[in-house]
Scaffold this active site. Sequence first.
Site, PDB file in Angstrom:
ATOM      1  N   HIS A 177       0.851  -1.195   0.000  1.00  0.00           N
ATOM      2  CA  HIS A 177       0.000   0.000   0.000  1.00  0.00           C
ATOM      3  C   HIS A 177       0.884   1.242   0.000  1.00  0.00           C
ATOM      4  O   HIS A 177       2.114   1.159   0.048  1.00  0.00           O
ATOM      5  CB  HIS A 177      -0.971  -0.001   1.179  1.00  0.00           C
ATOM      6  CG  HIS A 177      -0.351  -0.013   2.533  1.00  0.00           C
ATOM      7  ND1 HIS A 177       0.373  -1.080   3.030  1.00  0.00           N
ATOM      8  CD2 HIS A 177      -0.353   0.919   3.537  1.00  0.00           C
ATOM      9  CE1 HIS A 177       0.775  -0.822   4.257  1.00  0.00           C
ATOM     10  NE2 HIS A 177       0.352   0.390   4.588  1.00  0.00           N
TER      11      HIS A 177
ATOM     12  N   HIS B  15       1.345   3.911   2.066  1.00  0.00           N
ATOM     13  CA  HIS B  15       1.914   4.607   3.221  1.00  0.00           C
ATOM     14  C   HIS B  15       3.436   4.648   3.139  1.00  0.00           C
ATOM     15  O   HIS B  15       4.073   3.710   2.658  1.00  0.00           O
ATOM     16  CB  HIS B  15       1.459   3.944   4.522  1.00  0.00           C
ATOM     17  CG  HIS B  15       0.026   4.226   4.867  1.00  0.00           C
ATOM     18  ND1 HIS B  15      -0.687   3.479   5.778  1.00  0.00           N
ATOM     19  CD2 HIS B  15      -0.837   5.177   4.415  1.00  0.00           C
ATOM     20  CE1 HIS B  15      -1.924   3.949   5.873  1.00  0.00           C
ATOM     21  NE2 HIS B  15      -2.029   4.974   5.057  1.00  0.00           N
TER      22      HIS B  15
ATOM     23  N   ASP C  52       5.820   4.221   5.128  1.00  0.00           N
ATOM     24  CA  ASP C  52       6.654   3.187   5.740  1.00  0.00           C
ATOM     25  C   ASP C  52       6.515   1.839   5.041  1.00  0.00           C
ATOM     26  O   ASP C  52       6.994   0.821   5.545  1.00  0.00           O
ATOM     27  CB  ASP C  52       6.347   3.059   7.238  1.00  0.00           C
ATOM     28  CG  ASP C  52       4.920   2.620   7.535  1.00  0.00           C
ATOM     29  OD1 ASP C  52       4.016   2.954   6.752  1.00  0.00           O
ATOM     30  OD2 ASP C  52       4.704   1.929   8.559  1.00  0.00           O
ATOM     31  N   HIS C  53       5.913   1.854   3.862  1.00  0.00           N
ATOM     32  CA  HIS C  53       5.836   0.642   3.037  1.00  0.00           C
ATOM     33  C   HIS C  53       6.341   0.900   1.611  1.00  0.00           C
ATOM     34  O   HIS C  53       7.099   0.100   1.080  1.00  0.00           O
ATOM     35  CB  HIS C  53       4.408   0.093   3.022  1.00  0.00           C
ATOM     36  CG  HIS C  53       4.000  -0.467   4.351  1.00  0.00           C
ATOM     37  ND1 HIS C  53       4.109  -1.800   4.659  1.00  0.00           N
ATOM     38  CD2 HIS C  53       3.543   0.139   5.467  1.00  0.00           C
ATOM     39  CE1 HIS C  53       3.721  -2.001   5.911  1.00  0.00           C
ATOM     40  NE2 HIS C  53       3.376  -0.837   6.423  1.00  0.00           N
TER      41      HIS C  53
ATOM     42  N   HIS D  76      -7.432  -0.921   5.525  1.00  0.00           N
ATOM     43  CA  HIS D  76      -6.383  -0.031   6.027  1.00  0.00           C
ATOM     44  C   HIS D  76      -6.239   1.150   5.068  1.00  0.00           C
ATOM     45  O   HIS D  76      -6.264   2.310   5.481  1.00  0.00           O
ATOM     46  CB  HIS D  76      -5.083  -0.813   6.143  1.00  0.00           C
ATOM     47  CG  HIS D  76      -3.958  -0.042   6.772  1.00  0.00           C
ATOM     48  ND1 HIS D  76      -3.973   0.339   8.097  1.00  0.00           N
ATOM     49  CD2 HIS D  76      -2.780   0.404   6.259  1.00  0.00           C
ATOM     50  CE1 HIS D  76      -2.851   0.993   8.368  1.00  0.00           C
ATOM     51  NE2 HIS D  76      -2.112   1.045   7.276  1.00  0.00           N
TER      52      HIS D  76
ATOM     53  N   ASP E  67      -0.525  -4.248   5.979  1.00  0.00           N
ATOM     54  CA  ASP E  67      -1.145  -3.737   7.195  1.00  0.00           C
ATOM     55  C   ASP E  67      -2.626  -4.089   7.276  1.00  0.00           C
ATOM     56  O   ASP E  67      -3.421  -3.352   7.887  1.00  0.00           O
ATOM     57  CB  ASP E  67      -0.961  -2.223   7.289  1.00  0.00           C
ATOM     58  CG  ASP E  67       0.452  -1.836   7.700  1.00  0.00           C
ATOM     59  OD1 ASP E  67       1.304  -2.734   7.854  1.00  0.00           O
ATOM     60  OD2 ASP E  67       0.709  -0.628   7.864  1.00  0.00           O
TER      61      ASP E  67
ATOM     62  N   HIS F   7       4.221  -5.552  10.172  1.00  0.00           N
ATOM     63  CA  HIS F   7       4.760  -5.015  11.425  1.00  0.00           C
ATOM     64  C   HIS F   7       4.851  -6.096  12.489  1.00  0.00           C
ATOM     65  O   HIS F   7       4.084  -7.067  12.471  1.00  0.00           O
ATOM     66  CB  HIS F   7       3.867  -3.896  11.980  1.00  0.00           C
ATOM     67  CG  HIS F   7       3.841  -2.648  11.175  1.00  0.00           C
ATOM     68  ND1 HIS F   7       4.661  -1.567  11.427  1.00  0.00           N
ATOM     69  CD2 HIS F   7       3.067  -2.289  10.112  1.00  0.00           C
ATOM     70  CE1 HIS F   7       4.399  -0.596  10.560  1.00  0.00           C
ATOM     71  NE2 HIS F   7       3.437  -1.014   9.749  1.00  0.00           N
TER      72      HIS F   7
END
Length: 310
Positions: free
Chosen positions: A87, A89, A91-92, A149, A173, A211
Amino acid sequence: TKSHRDEKHPFLRDLKVISRTAVVMSSSTSTAPVTIVPILEDNFCYVVEYERNKLALFDPADPPLVQASLEELLSGGKAVTHIFATHHHWDHSGGNDAMVEWLKGKGQEGVVVVGGEKDAVQGKTLSVLDGDTLSLGSYTVTCLETPGHTNGHICFHWAGASEEGPGFVFTGDVLFVGGCGKFFEGTPEDMYGSFRKLAELPKDTLVYCGHEYTISNYEFASRALPTNEKVRGRAAWAKARRERGEHTVPSTIGDEMECNVFMLAAIGEANDAIWDEVKARCGCDKGRTFQPVELMGICRRAKDKRVFFS
């Protein structure tokens, strides 16, 4: 670096990384050709050697750390052909452009960056929709649209020949070990549909999530389902692994169908007497019968409010 728990707008931030020594760990319980690279605060990047000397990366959002982890592999003649983003975001997928440029500097051109059609994944060169498939080596990679998400979140299921062991799925996520992602863009209905879709995968499918949230997830599950011995056993198992410095990935779809509060809600396996406390502590009418999708929303709200952590 902050995780989603502390970010109001994670998808608007520039990628920031923390400086630390690269550590590459492979799960001792996994038979899949997957290497785990812990990054940022509690994220996972994954490296799949799907064919001799051919690699695919998943969510490599910490370029310096991922690059350090890849140096030995690339010097040995291996090449990265694909970067998959679950996705958008930061941090991905926030490290995609930097990774592509770094690989070009290593003489590796034409890396394909795969992301959902509905998601603004950084550097995306191949957009995929639900049910799309890619053939990589002997593996068939099926793209599963799993909103909840984010609206365009994609899980990637890898299935090979039977002698290669169970398949594996990268769930980003959406599905965590013992939990699910926050509903940043989606609804309980979205996440319910995504969990139902994942529950249709073979039970021995290995689950690689985005995560390391397992301790928190099982703390919640143990209090929400206090008489569930399997949940209590998994909570103890996770705590022991983390105390030894080991990861809790991969799980399996079968594990999640037995010990994940959100999955139990989605597949209609919630025990009404136990779930009454969850409902009551979220301000719901505990005497009312709730549909599975409603229970998923109630549980997510309960975990967001940390009603079992006081």
